[in-house]
Design a protein around this motif. Structure first.
Motif, PDB file in Angstrom:
ATOM      1  N   ALA A 300       0.938  -1.361   0.051  1.00 53.91           N
ATOM      2  CA  ALA A 300      -0.001  -0.082  -0.039  1.00 53.91           C
ATOM      3  C   ALA A 300       0.884   1.243  -0.041  1.00 53.91           C
ATOM      4  N   TYR A 301       2.048   1.253   0.947  1.00 54.29           N
ATOM      5  CA  TYR A 301       2.808   2.666   0.625  1.00 54.29           C
ATOM      6  C   TYR A 301       3.450   2.600  -0.386  1.00 54.29           C
ATOM      7  N   ALA A 302       3.990   1.581  -1.291  1.00 58.84           N
ATOM      8  CA  ALA A 302       4.537   1.725  -2.413  1.00 58.84           C
ATOM      9  C   ALA A 302       3.551   2.359  -3.489  1.00 58.84           C
ATOM     10  N   MET A 303       2.253   1.948  -3.637  1.00 61.43           N
ATOM     11  CA  MET A 303       1.353   2.129  -4.471  1.00 61.43           C
ATOM     12  C   MET A 303       0.909   3.816  -4.082  1.00 61.43           C
ATOM     13  N   ILE A 304       0.598   3.941  -2.911  1.00 64.41           N
ATOM     14  CA  ILE A 304       0.011   5.296  -2.353  1.00 64.41           C
ATOM     15  C   ILE A 304       1.086   6.205  -2.999  1.00 64.41           C
ATOM     16  N   THR A 305       2.311   6.212  -2.789  1.00 62.68           N
ATOM     17  CA  THR A 305       3.399   6.930  -3.308  1.00 62.68           C
ATOM     18  C   THR A 305       3.657   6.901  -4.498  1.00 62.68           C
ATOM     19  N   GLY A 306       3.238   5.913  -5.199  1.00 59.04           N
ATOM     20  CA  GLY A 306       3.454   5.977  -6.680  1.00 59.04           C
ATOM     21  C   GLY A 306       2.323   6.727  -7.374  1.00 59.04           C
ATOM     22  N   VAL A 307       1.172   6.666  -6.762  1.00 56.07           N
ATOM     23  CA  VAL A 307       0.245   7.442  -7.595  1.00 56.07           C
ATOM     24  C   VAL A 307       0.319   8.880  -6.898  1.00 56.07           C
ATOM     25  N   LYS A 308       0.698   9.128  -6.044  1.00 58.50           N
ATOM     26  CA  LYS A 308       1.062  10.841  -5.429  1.00 58.50           C
ATOM     27  C   LYS A 308       2.172  11.374  -6.138  1.00 58.50           C
ATOM     28  N   HIS A 365       6.854  -5.506  12.799  1.00 62.02           N
ATOM     29  CA  HIS A 365       6.830  -5.406  11.542  1.00 62.02           C
ATOM     30  C   HIS A 365       5.431  -4.956  10.621  1.00 62.02           C
ATOM     31  N   GLY A 366       4.385  -4.961  11.377  1.00 63.56           N
ATOM     32  CA  GLY A 366       3.134  -4.709  10.941  1.00 63.56           C
ATOM     33  C   GLY A 366       2.867  -3.335  11.275  1.00 63.56           C
ATOM     34  N   GLN A 367       3.354  -2.716  12.500  1.00 64.59           N
ATOM     35  CA  GLN A 367       2.797  -1.558  12.982  1.00 64.59           C
ATOM     36  C   GLN A 367       3.576  -0.385  11.997  1.00 64.59           C
ATOM     37  N   ALA A 368       4.866  -0.800  11.533  1.00 62.38           N
ATOM     38  CA  ALA A 368       5.621   0.331  10.918  1.00 62.38           C
ATOM     39  C   ALA A 368       4.868   0.612   9.473  1.00 62.38           C
ATOM     40  N   PRO A 369       4.770  -0.407   8.788  1.00 63.35           N
ATOM     41  CA  PRO A 369       4.163   0.166   7.369  1.00 63.35           C
ATOM     42  C   PRO A 369       2.889   1.026   7.407  1.00 63.35           C
ATOM     43  N   VAL A 370       1.950   0.711   8.434  1.00 61.35           N
ATOM     44  CA  VAL A 370       0.674   1.460   8.641  1.00 61.35           C
ATOM     45  C   VAL A 370       1.105   2.969   8.908  1.00 61.35           C
ATOM     46  N   LEU A 371       2.158   3.226   9.500  1.00 65.91           N
ATOM     47  CA  LEU A 371       2.982   4.474   9.716  1.00 65.91           C
ATOM     48  C   LEU A 371       3.195   5.067   8.444  1.00 65.91           C
ATOM     49  N   TRP A 372       4.102   4.318   7.803  1.00 71.69           N
ATOM     50  CA  TRP A 372       4.511   4.630   6.286  1.00 71.69           C
ATOM     51  C   TRP A 372       3.497   5.332   5.572  1.00 71.69           C
ATOM     52  N   CYS A 373       2.263   4.407   5.472  1.00 77.16           N
ATOM     53  CA  CYS A 373       1.033   4.743   4.640  1.00 77.16           C
ATOM     54  C   CYS A 373       0.650   5.822   5.009  1.00 77.16           C
ATOM     55  N   ALA A 374       0.447   6.136   6.345  1.00 78.63           N
ATOM     56  CA  ALA A 374      -0.133   7.273   7.090  1.00 78.63           C
ATOM     57  C   ALA A 374       0.584   8.692   6.727  1.00 78.63           C
ATOM     58  N   TYR A 375       1.896   8.519   6.783  1.00 81.69           N
ATOM     59  CA  TYR A 375       2.508   9.893   6.348  1.00 81.69           C
ATOM     60  C   TYR A 375       2.600  10.166   4.831  1.00 81.69           C
ATOM     61  N   ALA A 376       2.601   8.931   4.076  1.00 86.53           N
ATOM     62  CA  ALA A 376       2.516   8.985   2.477  1.00 86.53           C
ATOM     63  C   ALA A 376       1.115   9.779   2.079  1.00 86.53           C
ATOM     64  N   LEU A 377       0.152   9.114   2.747  1.00 80.54           N
ATOM     65  CA  LEU A 377      -1.094   9.740   2.662  1.00 80.54           C
ATOM     66  C   LEU A 377      -1.310  11.389   2.802  1.00 80.54           C
ATOM     67  N   LEU A 378      -0.392  11.675   3.962  1.00 80.65           N
ATOM     68  CA  LEU A 378      -0.675  13.051   4.579  1.00 80.65           C
ATOM     69  C   LEU A 378       0.226  14.156   3.786  1.00 80.65           C
ATOM     70  N   GLU A 379       1.443  13.516   3.178  1.00 78.11           N
ATOM     71  CA  GLU A 379       2.230  14.552   2.509  1.00 78.11           C
ATOM     72  C   GLU A 379       1.504  15.303   1.334  1.00 78.11           C
ATOM     73  N   GLY A 380       1.995  16.589   1.446  1.00 76.26           N
ATOM     74  CA  GLY A 380       1.279  17.492   0.357  1.00 76.26           C
ATOM     75  C   GLY A 380       0.042  18.013   0.798  1.00 76.26           C
ATOM     76  N   THR A 381      -0.852  17.346   1.858  1.00 77.35           N
ATOM     77  CA  THR A 381      -2.136  17.847   1.986  1.00 77.35           C
ATOM     78  C   THR A 381      -2.329  18.995   2.994  1.00 77.35           C
ATOM     79  N   GLU A 382      -3.294  19.658   2.818  1.00 79.59           N
ATOM     80  CA  GLU A 382      -3.518  20.712   3.877  1.00 79.59           C
ATOM     81  C   GLU A 382      -4.159  20.722   5.139  1.00 79.59           C
ATOM     82  N   HIS A 383      -5.184  19.570   4.947  1.00 81.18           N
ATOM     83  CA  HIS A 383      -6.200  19.562   6.122  1.00 81.18           C
ATOM     84  C   HIS A 383      -5.780  18.163   6.727  1.00 81.18           C
ATOM     85  N   LYS A 384      -5.240  18.246   8.016  1.00 80.48           N
ATOM     86  CA  LYS A 384      -4.767  16.912   8.564  1.00 80.48           C
ATOM     87  C   LYS A 384      -5.304  17.007  10.288  1.00 80.48           C
TER      88      LYS A 384
END
Length: 410
Positions: A300-308, A365-384
């Motif tokens: 998910a992190y890889a795809m979220i980042t790739g789309v953005k 191992h499971g907690q980490a990528p949730v955090l990667w996804c969360a920051y990738a989704l928030l990067e560049g957004t105004e409403h957090k």
């Protein structure tokens, strides 16, 4: 815990629309990653999981005794929490995460690992991130030392180390897929902190050699050249490693196009193997394997980042990434622990070995990528704005029924 019918229905309705619509026919102007069911936003989920990390003592792969040094799963979660704190502008969290580190400079310096293995050297990514966020040169010097040691002959020389170094590779090279997150993260961080191309250029060259050695024609990866199984988290390390590298790799690097092509090949095949509940399996291509959360977070992190970043077509991969995120957060319990995380796994030429790995709850191992996804989704957004509450979705498991999970000890 009682669930509100309104919340359950809203999540069900949202996910149903994602599962049923054809990604190719989505209107081009549709905005992805901006509208989430109650409690499922990256701000809300990231805040819960990051706070869970802050409250967790240093971990030791689920063992009762404390670790002899900081472990790589903790490094990965720590890095994700730091990036999330920055992306969400959470100053309190940033202070908490730095306060967790400062004892390692003095009273707990015995916990700082030696840079003698990929799993230990990646530790340097944390002080390098702290330097980028605070400007404290002590962190920079510490982190660069780890990055430099990865390409310097160790005291105990071996012929194979010299062979790798003579080829321009790290002496820590193993050609295991796990390496390609560990090496690329520390070297990419060294480049971001110092601005020196040598770090990211050699990481890209290393990645190119791994791609030539272990990537399959379908874009996925065996755990190792002598282990012909498409292990989920192993492929997740590779997906996240290419993503981490491409985030900062200058386009004039001679291996840029090669790595981007390999990344896109991988994403194309992964999209075909995604399950209806948004997850991927423990063995990606094995229909009998169980859905596994840590690889799902990494993909998910890889795809979220790739789309953005524009590496992937948003109409095709936006819905895949959204479904992955919502599937992933549905595996987070009321304690902010992710369930069904594959335990730490060595390589072994046995299908049963991978299928029978324990499923752990709360493993980093499971907690980490949730955090990667969360920051990738928030990067560049105004409403957090953070919205309290759980994301209340329980997807159907193909084949029916959940197996009992094993809670890791912190």
């Amino acid at each position: 815990m009682k669930l509100k019918n309104r919340q359950v229905f809203s999540v069900w309705l949202y996910l149903s629309s994602l599962f049923l619509m054809n990604p190719v026919t989505l209107p081009a102007q549709q905005a992805y990653f901006s509208h989430w069911p109650e409690g499922c936003s990256p701000a809300a989920v990231g805040a819960r999981v990051a706070q869970r990390f802050v409250e967790t003592p240093h971990t030791n792969f689920g063992n009762v005794q404390p670790p002899s040094s900081i472990t790589y799963p903790e490094v990965c979660a720590w890095y994700g929490a730091l990036k999330f704190a920055e992306a969400s502008n959470d100053k309190t969290l940033s202070v908490q995460l730095e306060s967790r580190f400062t004892p390692l400079l003095d009273s707990l310096k015995r916990l700082v690992p030696a840079p003698d293995h990929v799993d230990h050297t990646v530790f340097g990514a944390i002080p390098l991130e702290l330097y980028q966020q605070t400007g404290n040169g002590v962190y920079k010097d510490m982190g660069l030392l780890f990055a430099d040691k990865q390409w310097e002959m160790p005291v105990q020389e071996r012929p194979e180390y010299k062979t790798y170094l003579d080829k321009g590779l790290s002496w820590q090279t193993r050609f295991w897929i796990d390496d390609m997150f560990m090496i690329t993260l520390i070297q990419s961080q060294a480049y971001r902190a110092s601005g020196k191309r040598q770090y990211i250029d050699r990481a890209a060259y290393e990645m190119a050699q791994y791609l030539d050695t272990i990537q399959r024609p379908n874009g996925l990866f065996y755990h190792a050249p002598d282990v012909p199984f498409l292990w989920g988290r192993g492929n997740g390390w590779m997906a996240a490693g290419m993503t981490e590298l491409l985030r900062s790799l200058p386009k004039d690097n001679p291996n840029y196009k090669k790595i981007l092509k390999a990344y896109r090949q991988m994403m194309t095949t992964l999209a075909k193997h995604q399950l209806p509940n948004g997850l991927w399996r423990q063995l990606v291509d094995d229909s009998t394997a169980w859905p596994e959360s840590s690889c799902t977070g990494m993909f998910a992190y890889a795809m979220i980042t790739g789309v953005k970043k524009g590496w992937l077509d948003k109409k095709q991969y936006g819905p895949v990434a959204e479904k992955a995120w919502l599937g992933l957060v549905s595996y987070i319990n009321e304690d902010a622990d992710v369930r069904d995380v594959c335990e730490g796994t060595n390589k072994k030429n046995s299908r049963e070995y991978y299928l029978e790995r324990k499923r752990i709850t709360g493993d980093l191992h499971g907690q980490a990528p949730v955090l990667w996804c969360a920051y990738a989704l928030l990067e560049g957004t105004e409403h957090k704005t953070q919205h309290p509450g759980l994301c209340l979705h329980k997807p159907e498991l193909p084949g029916g029924g959940w197996r009992p999970t094993v809670r890791s000890r912190h």
